[in-house]
Write a protein that holds these residues in place. Structure first.
Motif, PDB file in Angstrom:
ATOM      1  N   GLU A 184       0.808  -1.224   0.000  1.00 58.77           N
ATOM      2  CA  GLU A 184       0.000   0.000   0.000  1.00 58.77           C
ATOM      3  C   GLU A 184       0.842   1.275   0.000  1.00 58.77           C
ATOM      4  OE1 GLU A 184      -3.374   0.179  -0.170  1.00 58.77           O
ATOM      5  OE2 GLU A 184      -3.378  -1.988  -0.433  1.00 58.77           O
ATOM      6  N   GLY A 185       2.143   1.108   0.244  1.00 59.18           N
ATOM      7  CA  GLY A 185       3.019   2.281   0.284  1.00 59.18           C
ATOM      8  C   GLY A 185       2.938   3.062   1.586  1.00 59.18           C
ATOM      9  N   HIS A 186       2.548   2.392   2.670  1.00 62.86           N
ATOM     10  CA  HIS A 186       2.483   3.066   3.969  1.00 62.86           C
ATOM     11  C   HIS A 186       3.762   2.815   4.762  1.00 62.86           C
ATOM     12  CE1 HIS A 186      -1.643   3.420   2.934  1.00 62.86           C
ATOM     13  NE2 HIS A 186      -2.052   2.242   3.375  1.00 62.86           N
ATOM     14  N   ASP A 187       4.179   3.798   5.537  1.00 64.23           N
ATOM     15  CA  ASP A 187       5.232   3.559   6.509  1.00 64.23           C
ATOM     16  C   ASP A 187       4.625   2.773   7.667  1.00 64.23           C
ATOM     17  OD1 ASP A 187       7.224   4.928   5.107  1.00 64.23           O
ATOM     18  OD2 ASP A 187       6.539   6.860   5.896  1.00 64.23           O
ATOM     19  N   LEU A 188       5.484   2.182   8.467  1.00 65.84           N
ATOM     20  CA  LEU A 188       4.972   1.345   9.565  1.00 65.84           C
ATOM     21  C   LEU A 188       5.850   1.524  10.796  1.00 65.84           C
ATOM     22  CD1 LEU A 188       3.217  -0.988  10.722  1.00 65.84           C
ATOM     23  CD2 LEU A 188       4.757  -2.600   9.561  1.00 65.84           C
ATOM     24  N   THR A 189       5.194   1.742  11.922  1.00 61.06           N
ATOM     25  CA  THR A 189       5.924   1.857  13.187  1.00 61.06           C
ATOM     26  C   THR A 189       5.251   0.980  14.228  1.00 61.06           C
ATOM     27  OG1 THR A 189       6.860   4.063  12.832  1.00 61.06           O
ATOM     28  CG2 THR A 189       6.433   3.464  15.087  1.00 61.06           C
ATOM     29  N   PHE A 190       6.073   0.272  14.973  1.00 59.75           N
ATOM     30  CA  PHE A 190       5.544  -0.540  16.064  1.00 59.75           C
ATOM     31  C   PHE A 190       5.733   0.201  17.390  1.00 59.75           C
ATOM     32  CE2 PHE A 190       6.407  -3.704  12.784  1.00 59.75           C
ATOM     33  CZ  PHE A 190       5.197  -4.393  12.783  1.00 59.75           C
ATOM     34  N   ILE A 191       4.734   0.078  18.246  1.00 55.86           N
ATOM     35  CA  ILE A 191       4.776   0.724  19.559  1.00 55.86           C
ATOM     36  C   ILE A 191       4.773  -0.348  20.636  1.00 55.86           C
ATOM     37  CG2 ILE A 191       3.608   2.328  21.124  1.00 55.86           C
ATOM     38  CD1 ILE A 191       2.082   3.448  18.755  1.00 55.86           C
ATOM     39  N   GLU A 192       5.692  -0.225  21.576  1.00 55.41           N
ATOM     40  CA  GLU A 192       5.699  -1.151  22.697  1.00 55.41           C
ATOM     41  C   GLU A 192       4.530  -0.814  23.609  1.00 55.41           C
ATOM     42  OE1 GLU A 192       9.718  -2.930  23.972  1.00 55.41           O
ATOM     43  OE2 GLU A 192       9.355  -1.184  25.220  1.00 55.41           O
ATOM     44  N   VAL A 193       3.800  -1.805  24.040  1.00 52.67           N
ATOM     45  CA  VAL A 193       2.620  -1.524  24.868  1.00 52.67           C
ATOM     46  C   VAL A 193       3.053  -1.027  26.245  1.00 52.67           C
ATOM     47  CG1 VAL A 193       2.275  -3.850  25.865  1.00 52.67           C
ATOM     48  CG2 VAL A 193       0.304  -2.358  25.466  1.00 52.67           C
ATOM     49  N   MET A 194       2.342  -0.015  26.720  1.00 49.98           N
ATOM     50  CA  MET A 194       2.625   0.543  28.039  1.00 49.98           C
ATOM     51  C   MET A 194       1.626  -0.018  29.037  1.00 49.98           C
ATOM     52  SD  MET A 194       4.692   3.408  27.544  1.00 49.98           S
ATOM     53  CE  MET A 194       4.164   4.368  28.940  1.00 49.98           C
ATOM     54  N   PRO A 195       2.091  -0.306  30.245  1.00 49.94           N
ATOM     55  CA  PRO A 195       1.148  -0.779  31.268  1.00 49.94           C
ATOM     56  C   PRO A 195       0.254   0.376  31.689  1.00 49.94           C
ATOM     57  CG  PRO A 195       3.333  -0.474  32.195  1.00 49.94           C
ATOM     58  CD  PRO A 195       3.445  -0.111  30.758  1.00 49.94           C
ATOM     59  N   MET A 196      -1.049   0.191  31.657  1.00 49.75           N
ATOM     60  CA  MET A 196      -1.955   1.314  31.904  1.00 49.75           C
ATOM     61  C   MET A 196      -2.815   1.131  33.150  1.00 49.75           C
ATOM     62  SD  MET A 196      -1.467   3.331  29.232  1.00 49.75           S
ATOM     63  CE  MET A 196      -2.917   4.210  28.765  1.00 49.75           C
ATOM     64  N   GLY A 197      -2.372   0.299  34.065  1.00 52.42           N
ATOM     65  CA  GLY A 197      -3.196   0.116  35.255  1.00 52.42           C
ATOM     66  C   GLY A 197      -4.422  -0.723  34.929  1.00 52.42           C
ATOM     67  N   ASP A 198      -5.413  -0.651  35.768  1.00 51.09           N
ATOM     68  CA  ASP A 198      -6.579  -1.508  35.600  1.00 51.09           C
ATOM     69  C   ASP A 198      -7.573  -0.892  34.615  1.00 51.09           C
ATOM     70  OD1 ASP A 198      -8.538  -3.344  35.803  1.00 51.09           O
ATOM     71  OD2 ASP A 198      -9.262  -2.657  37.759  1.00 51.09           O
ATOM     72  N   LEU A 199      -7.678  -1.506  33.476  1.00 52.63           N
ATOM     73  CA  LEU A 199      -8.607  -0.991  32.470  1.00 52.63           C
ATOM     74  C   LEU A 199      -9.790  -1.920  32.273  1.00 52.63           C
ATOM     75  CD1 LEU A 199      -6.214   0.368  29.716  1.00 52.63           C
ATOM     76  CD2 LEU A 199      -7.452   1.639  31.447  1.00 52.63           C
ATOM     77  N   GLY A 200     -10.055  -2.720  33.260  1.00 54.45           N
ATOM     78  CA  GLY A 200     -11.244  -3.556  33.161  1.00 54.45           C
ATOM     79  C   GLY A 200     -10.941  -5.028  32.955  1.00 54.45           C
ATOM     80  N   GLY A 201      -9.976  -5.518  33.710  1.00 58.89           N
ATOM     81  CA  GLY A 201      -9.793  -6.954  33.770  1.00 58.89           C
ATOM     82  C   GLY A 201      -8.815  -7.559  32.775  1.00 58.89           C
TER      83      GLY A 201
END
Ligand code: SAM
Length: 334
Positions: A184-201
């Motif tokens: 598709e000709g898109h650039d791509l970046t991966f993001i490391e997931v951040m711990p966000m506390g309790d978001l509902g189990g």
């Protein structure tokens, strides 16, 4: 043009990231609880106030403005704001106006964004599987986002896909995502997931997929060349020699980007955060609302920049960082 913003470590502040709303039409499991309580309207900066604030920063040397949220394109009247900001592109004071979006409203707005002088956008997309997409975003539907991305491309926007790396969720889509972006000709970046506390189990820790591992897997199929390119933010880039693609890695918890940090972040309530990893912030809404004249506002901005820390520690409480993220969600995405 007023005197530029220079912090105590001689870094010129050129990049402002602005969250224009805390609301979103998706409920990504790693980001928000399904039933969110959003801020009362009076707390939010109006579009006029956002304009005044951004304009003040532009007059003090900010050259790049990234609009984010929440989902920026669900804020009512947001196109009025983009159109107003385009005057700073026309004057040459602003070099780039851009946004980070989930893509749901792009089919509607892509052309207008181009008309406002926007050339590149970041679209967050973690999976190309419709069922998994519905699962991770709870309220999102993949075809709508793909249509939006298509519309953006057709309107002439350059698209960068931001994918959060999630263990056991999109690990198996590493190569499909890379291949799709190449096609598709898109650039791509991966993001490391951040711990966000309790978001509902959800079990957040089990979602953590280190980008070092992701990179090693990429290297099994491609020859990776590290690129020297730096944006002042937490992204690092490699080139896949076989395809020529540029792949980014955003690791918000590392602090190897502090030295060149040229950025600050503004929340939709007017809080200015000087550092990604620290809680210190300055309230700009009070001086903004105190007077129609910008003198006090400018003083408050300069006083805040004078407090920008040298950097943040990897040791800094992850929970504290997570708490900050939950409030304004404007940390990643280039
Ligand atoms: N709604 C817009 C969007 O979807 O891009 C802008 C705001 S969104 C919070 C910005 C980026 O933060 C998205 O790419 C999203 O995937 C990412 N994000 C949200 N929660 C995250 C988390 N816990 N860890 C890492 N990235 C996260």
């Amino acid at each position: 043009m007023n005197a530029p913003l220079i912090d105590p470590f001689a870094r010129a502040i050129r990049y402002l990231r602005v969250s224009v709303t805390d609301r979103c039409d998706f409920r990504c499991t790693y980001c928000m609880a399904e039933h969110m309580t959003f801020l009362p309207k009076a707390e939010l900066l109006t579009l006029e106030e956002l304009d005044r604030l951004c304009t003040a920063f532009v007059h003090m040397g900010v050259e790049k403005l990234r609009i984010t949220g929440g989902e920026p394109l669900v804020r009512k009247g947001i196109m009025t704001f983009f159109r107003a900001m385009s005057r700073h592109l026309d004057s040459g004071a602003l070099k780039e106006l851009t946004l980070t979006t989930n893509g749901s409203q792009l089919a509607r707005f892509a052309q207008e964004l181009v008309d406002c002088g926007i050339r590149r956008i970041n679209v967050s997309l973690d999976t190309l599987d419709p069922a998994k997409f519905a699962e991770i975003t709870r309220w999102g539907r993949l075809p709508q986002v793909l249509d939006g991305i298509e519309a953006a491309k057709a309107a002439g926007l350059r698209v960068k896909i931001n994918a959060v790396a999630l263990k056991g969720f999109n690990e198996d889509e590493l190569f499909p995502l890379v291949d799709w972006c190449a096609r598709e000709g898109h650039d791509l970046t991966f993001i490391e997931v951040m711990p966000m506390g309790d978001l509902g189990g959800e079990d957040r820790l089990s979602q953590y997929w280190a980008l070092t591992d992701l990179r090693a897997r990429l290297a099994e199929r491609f020859t990776l060349t590290d690129l020297a390119e730096r944006t002042g933010g937490p992204a690092r880039y490699v080139r896949l020699e076989e395809t020529g693609q540029k792949i980014g890695f955003i690791t918000p918890l590392t602090h190897n980007f502090c030295e060149s940090c040229n950025r600050v972040r503004l929340t939709c309530t007017g809080e200015l955060y000087m550092c990604l990893g620290q809680e210190d912030m300055a309230d700009l809404r009070a001086p903004l609302r105190a007077s129609p004249d910008d003198t006090g506002l400018e003083q408050a901005i300069r006083a805040a920049i004078a407090r920008k820390p040298k950097g943040h520690d990897f040791d800094y409480s992850r929970q504290a960082i997570a708490g900050q993220m939950t409030r304004h969600m404007s940390h990643t995405g280039g």
